[in-house]
Design a protein around this motif. Structure first.
Motif, PDB file in Angstrom:
ATOM      1  N   VAL A 106       0.772  -1.227  -0.113  1.00 16.09           N
ATOM      2  CA  VAL A 106      -0.024   0.200   0.058  1.00 16.09           C
ATOM      3  C   VAL A 106       0.762   1.234  -0.093  1.00 16.09           C
ATOM      4  CG1 VAL A 106      -1.789   1.235   1.237  1.00 16.09           C
ATOM      5  CG2 VAL A 106      -2.097  -1.035   1.068  1.00 16.09           C
ATOM      6  N   PRO A 107       1.821   1.444   0.737  1.00 13.73           N
ATOM      7  CA  PRO A 107       2.933   2.752   0.909  1.00 13.73           C
ATOM      8  C   PRO A 107       3.180   2.939  -0.714  1.00 13.73           C
ATOM      9  CG  PRO A 107       3.559   1.171   2.705  1.00 13.73           C
ATOM     10  CD  PRO A 107       2.444   0.623   1.805  1.00 13.73           C
ATOM     11  N   LEU A 108       3.585   1.778  -1.386  1.00 15.52           N
ATOM     12  CA  LEU A 108       4.107   2.267  -2.708  1.00 15.52           C
ATOM     13  C   LEU A 108       3.209   2.633  -3.733  1.00 15.52           C
ATOM     14  CD1 LEU A 108       6.716  -1.141  -2.804  1.00 15.52           C
ATOM     15  CD2 LEU A 108       7.383   1.212  -2.627  1.00 15.52           C
ATOM     16  N   PHE A 109       2.023   1.794  -3.589  1.00 17.72           N
ATOM     17  CA  PHE A 109       0.803   2.063  -4.411  1.00 17.72           C
ATOM     18  C   PHE A 109       0.338   3.499  -4.356  1.00 17.72           C
ATOM     19  CE2 PHE A 109      -3.762   1.904  -5.273  1.00 17.72           C
ATOM     20  CZ  PHE A 109      -3.726   1.377  -6.631  1.00 17.72           C
ATOM     21  N   THR A 110       0.317   4.005  -2.946  1.00 19.18           N
ATOM     22  CA  THR A 110      -0.268   5.336  -2.649  1.00 19.18           C
ATOM     23  C   THR A 110       0.956   6.322  -2.898  1.00 19.18           C
ATOM     24  OG1 THR A 110       0.194   5.124  -0.358  1.00 19.18           O
ATOM     25  CG2 THR A 110      -1.912   4.510  -1.238  1.00 19.18           C
ATOM     26  N   GLN A 111       2.163   6.219  -2.913  1.00 22.84           N
ATOM     27  CA  GLN A 111       3.064   7.133  -3.118  1.00 22.84           C
ATOM     28  C   GLN A 111       2.960   7.781  -4.540  1.00 22.84           C
ATOM     29  OE1 GLN A 111       7.128   5.592  -3.136  1.00 22.84           O
ATOM     30  NE2 GLN A 111       8.148   7.513  -2.919  1.00 22.84           N
ATOM     31  N   GLU A 112       2.530   7.028  -5.532  1.00 21.89           N
ATOM     32  CA  GLU A 112       2.390   7.645  -6.688  1.00 21.89           C
ATOM     33  C   GLU A 112       1.142   8.754  -6.809  1.00 21.89           C
ATOM     34  OE1 GLU A 112       1.958   4.657  -9.465  1.00 21.89           O
ATOM     35  OE2 GLU A 112       3.451   3.455  -8.928  1.00 21.89           O
ATOM     36  N   LEU A 113       0.381   8.759  -5.702  1.00 24.54           N
ATOM     37  CA  LEU A 113      -0.915   9.522  -5.911  1.00 24.54           C
ATOM     38  C   LEU A 113      -0.517  11.150  -5.528  1.00 24.54           C
ATOM     39  CD1 LEU A 113      -3.485   7.570  -3.675  1.00 24.54           C
ATOM     40  CD2 LEU A 113      -3.492   7.851  -6.167  1.00 24.54           C
ATOM     41  N   GLY A 114       0.825  11.539  -5.092  1.00 24.70           N
ATOM     42  CA  GLY A 114       1.128  12.549  -4.901  1.00 24.70           C
ATOM     43  C   GLY A 114       0.557  13.511  -3.582  1.00 24.70           C
ATOM     44  N   LYS A 115       0.693  14.607  -3.811  1.00 24.11           N
ATOM     45  CA  LYS A 115       0.083  15.377  -2.533  1.00 24.11           C
ATOM     46  C   LYS A 115      -1.519  15.567  -2.729  1.00 24.11           C
ATOM     47  CE  LYS A 115       4.134  18.462  -1.693  1.00 24.11           C
ATOM     48  NZ  LYS A 115       4.662  19.699  -1.597  1.00 24.11           N
ATOM     49  N   HIS A 116      -2.176  15.174  -1.363  1.00 21.00           N
ATOM     50  CA  HIS A 116      -3.539  15.389  -1.502  1.00 21.00           C
ATOM     51  C   HIS A 116      -4.104  15.430  -0.181  1.00 21.00           C
ATOM     52  CE1 HIS A 116      -2.427  11.212  -1.290  1.00 21.00           C
ATOM     53  NE2 HIS A 116      -3.540  11.120  -0.316  1.00 21.00           N
ATOM     54  N   TYR A 124      -7.511  -2.198   3.967  1.00 18.50           N
ATOM     55  CA  TYR A 124      -6.292  -2.296   4.308  1.00 18.50           C
ATOM     56  C   TYR A 124      -5.264  -0.864   3.925  1.00 18.50           C
ATOM     57  CZ  TYR A 124      -7.606  -7.219   4.077  1.00 18.50           C
ATOM     58  OH  TYR A 124      -8.248  -8.512   4.385  1.00 18.50           O
ATOM     59  N   ILE A 125      -6.266  -0.224   3.621  1.00 20.26           N
ATOM     60  CA  ILE A 125      -5.574   1.305   3.054  1.00 20.26           C
ATOM     61  C   ILE A 125      -5.223   2.147   4.212  1.00 20.26           C
ATOM     62  CG2 ILE A 125      -5.777   3.341   1.661  1.00 20.26           C
ATOM     63  CD1 ILE A 125      -5.486   0.865   0.103  1.00 20.26           C
ATOM     64  N   ALA A 126      -6.303   2.436   5.200  1.00 19.17           N
ATOM     65  CA  ALA A 126      -6.007   3.283   6.354  1.00 19.17           C
ATOM     66  C   ALA A 126      -4.802   3.012   7.115  1.00 19.17           C
ATOM     67  CB  ALA A 126      -7.167   3.344   7.023  1.00 19.17           C
ATOM     68  N   TYR A 127      -3.882   3.833   7.406  1.00 19.96           N
ATOM     69  CA  TYR A 127      -2.652   3.535   8.331  1.00 19.96           C
ATOM     70  C   TYR A 127      -1.585   2.873   7.327  1.00 19.96           C
ATOM     71  CZ  TYR A 127      -5.906   4.893  11.838  1.00 19.96           C
ATOM     72  OH  TYR A 127      -6.958   5.576  12.553  1.00 19.96           O
ATOM     73  N   ASN A 128      -1.746   2.775   6.206  1.00 14.64           N
ATOM     74  CA  ASN A 128      -0.627   2.133   5.456  1.00 14.64           C
ATOM     75  C   ASN A 128      -0.187   3.001   4.390  1.00 14.64           C
ATOM     76  OD1 ASN A 128       0.257  -0.536   6.651  1.00 14.64           O
ATOM     77  ND2 ASN A 128      -1.861  -1.094   5.871  1.00 14.64           N
ATOM     78  N   THR A 129      -1.038   4.123   4.286  1.00 16.14           N
ATOM     79  CA  THR A 129      -0.561   5.134   3.095  1.00 16.14           C
ATOM     80  C   THR A 129       0.601   5.627   3.102  1.00 16.14           C
ATOM     81  OG1 THR A 129      -1.904   6.977   4.160  1.00 16.14           O
ATOM     82  CG2 THR A 129      -3.107   5.613   2.688  1.00 16.14           C
ATOM     83  N   TRP A 130       1.341   6.098   1.929  1.00 13.76           N
ATOM     84  CA  TRP A 130       2.583   6.843   2.107  1.00 13.76           C
ATOM     85  C   TRP A 130       2.530   8.114   2.548  1.00 13.76           C
ATOM     86  CZ3 TRP A 130       7.355   5.596   0.699  1.00 13.76           C
ATOM     87  CH2 TRP A 130       8.331   6.495   0.365  1.00 13.76           C
ATOM     88  N   LEU A 131       1.613   8.936   2.524  1.00 13.89           N
ATOM     89  CA  LEU A 131       1.432  10.204   3.451  1.00 13.89           C
ATOM     90  C   LEU A 131      -0.007   9.969   4.467  1.00 13.89           C
ATOM     91  CD1 LEU A 131       1.065  12.890   0.402  1.00 13.89           C
ATOM     92  CD2 LEU A 131       2.945  12.493   1.810  1.00 13.89           C
ATOM     93  N   PRO A 132       0.611  10.382   5.652  1.00 11.33           N
ATOM     94  CA  PRO A 132      -0.603  10.293   6.557  1.00 11.33           C
ATOM     95  C   PRO A 132      -1.788  11.300   6.345  1.00 11.33           C
ATOM     96  CG  PRO A 132       1.169  11.769   7.385  1.00 11.33           C
ATOM     97  CD  PRO A 132       1.663  11.306   5.968  1.00 11.33           C
ATOM     98  N   ARG A 133      -2.706  10.606   5.690  1.00 12.19           N
ATOM     99  CA  ARG A 133      -3.935  11.524   5.460  1.00 12.19           C
ATOM    100  C   ARG A 133      -5.456  10.605   5.673  1.00 12.19           C
ATOM    101  NH1 ARG A 133      -0.546  14.285   4.759  1.00 12.19           N
ATOM    102  NH2 ARG A 133       0.062  15.532   3.049  1.00 12.19           N
TER     103      ARG A 133
END
Length: 387
Positions: free
Chosen positions: A215-225, A240-249
């Protein structure tokens, strides 16, 4: 002797109700469908989903109806996968003009277009499909489940209030995921927010073991949000997405902060009492589809009580009028949109353990009804069947 006038009045009242005795047969018609597999088996689907809500409303109707001389009955018909739904619908319509539908959108239209269904009143309690409220609407179908756009508008109002204006989206590949994703994008544009990045979830790996790596690798490509939106209506990957994202959002949509018709955490406005009665009946918490079925059966009961009629044409006219109100335990009376048959209702925004807010949010005004800031408003709708 001083009680004699009261006794005479009671006898006269009872005689009046006896003369007004009417029968209100209803049918709960369900098309069983095959649900796609998900990564987790934690969420079980109740076998009486929807039906339990209808049964609770039947009990509510009987409480008033017994006093008024109105005889409510409800038959349940469940059509197995591959079964003859049209035949079952014909059978239902032969015995009742009031049919509560738990079926996919395409099947709702098949039933609504039957000749025998034209004078009937049908309630869609399970499909959030936008077309049913838009260009594919039918004048004999009312909708008690919120549309995808009503839910996404509620979420975007909340995001706007928080100034989370830059959005990212991860959507699944199932039809319901795609439909909700489209609604989220439409609502974001409606409220002046930008979708900075979108990705499709197509993993077939076991995220129960790989989420922390993938998930961190997958969400890293989303950029700033500011807010990460999830369109995962079948409950497959979102958990499985929450708390595993590249940015804490914050996460919202199908997971995290979720816009729903109903949830166990809704407790205000007398809702705790409804929750308790449902739990006593079904031995589980009330879900959105249960609430939609409850609202449909209660709509019939309220209309019969107010009009003293069981004529579907009379009831339909009253339900779509400005005089109809349904107490829905959401803080304000519910009513129906006379341009597409959708039940107006507030949308709770919830987490697993709390009600975070309820839309429409403060400041969203409307010339007719603030609830019409959620979903298709009259000028936006292509529905002409109700003209």
């Amino acid at each position: 002797m001083r009680h004699l006038p009261l006794a005479i009045a009671c006898l006269a009242l009872n005689a009046t109700f006896a003369l007004a005795e009417i029968a209100v047969p209803m049918v709960y018609l369900e098309q069983e469908i095959e649900h796609p597999p998900t990564l987790s088996n934690l969420d079980t689907r109740p076998s009486d989903l929807g039906q339990a809500g209808a049964m609770l409303a039947l009990k509510d109707n009987l409480t008033t109806g017994t006093f008024m001389g109105h005889k409510y009955q409800m038959e349940t018909i469940k059509v197995p996968i591959g079964g003859d739904l049209v035949g079952a619908a014909e059978e239902a319509l032969a015995t009742s003009s009031f049919v509560i539908l738990n079926a996919p959108a395409a099947d709702v239209l098949r039933i609504a277009d039957l000749d025998s269904a034209q004078p009937a009143l049908l309630f869609n309690t399970s499909s959030s499909d936008m077309a049913l409220r838009d260009d594919a609407c039918r004048s004999n179908v009312l909708h008690t489940l919120p549309s995808d756009l009503m839910r996404s508008d509620a979420l975007m109002q909340f995001a706007r209030a928080k100034r989370w204006d830059k959005l990212a989206l991860i959507a699944g590949t199932h039809n319901t995921d795609i439909a909700f994703a489209e609604a989220l994008k439409k609502s974001a544009a409606k409220f002046g927010m930008s979708m900075s990045a979108e990705k499709t979830w197509a993993f077939d790996a076991d995220m129960r073991r790989n989420a922390a790596q993938e998930v961190p690798l997958f969400t890293q490509e989303l950029g700033k949000h500011d807010l990460l939106l999830i369109a995962d209506e079948i409950g497959d990957f979102g958990r499985y997405i929450a708390y595993n994202t590249w940015l804490p959002r914050p996460v919202a949509g199908s997971e995290g902060l979720v816009p729903v018709a109903w949830a166990p955490v809704v407790e205000q406005w007398g809702a705790a009492q409804l929750q308790s009665r449902f739990n006593d009946l079904a031995q589980r918490s009330m879900r959105p589809q249960d609430y939609a079925a409850w609202a449909a059966v209660r709509t019939i009961g309220e209309a019969v009580t107010r009009t003293g009629s069981n004529d579907p044409e009379v009831l339909r006219a009253y339900i779509l009028s400005e005089n109809f109100e349904l107490a829905g335990f959401k803080g304000r009376p519910l009513s129906y949109r006379d341009w597409n048959g959708q039940l107006r209702q507030p949308i709770p925004l919830v987490t697993d353990r709390a009600l975070a807010a309820q839309a429409p949010m403060e400041g969203y005004l409307h010339q007719r009804n603030e609830l019409d800031t959620l979903g298709l408003d009259a000028p936006e709708s292509s529905c002409t069947a109700f003209d």
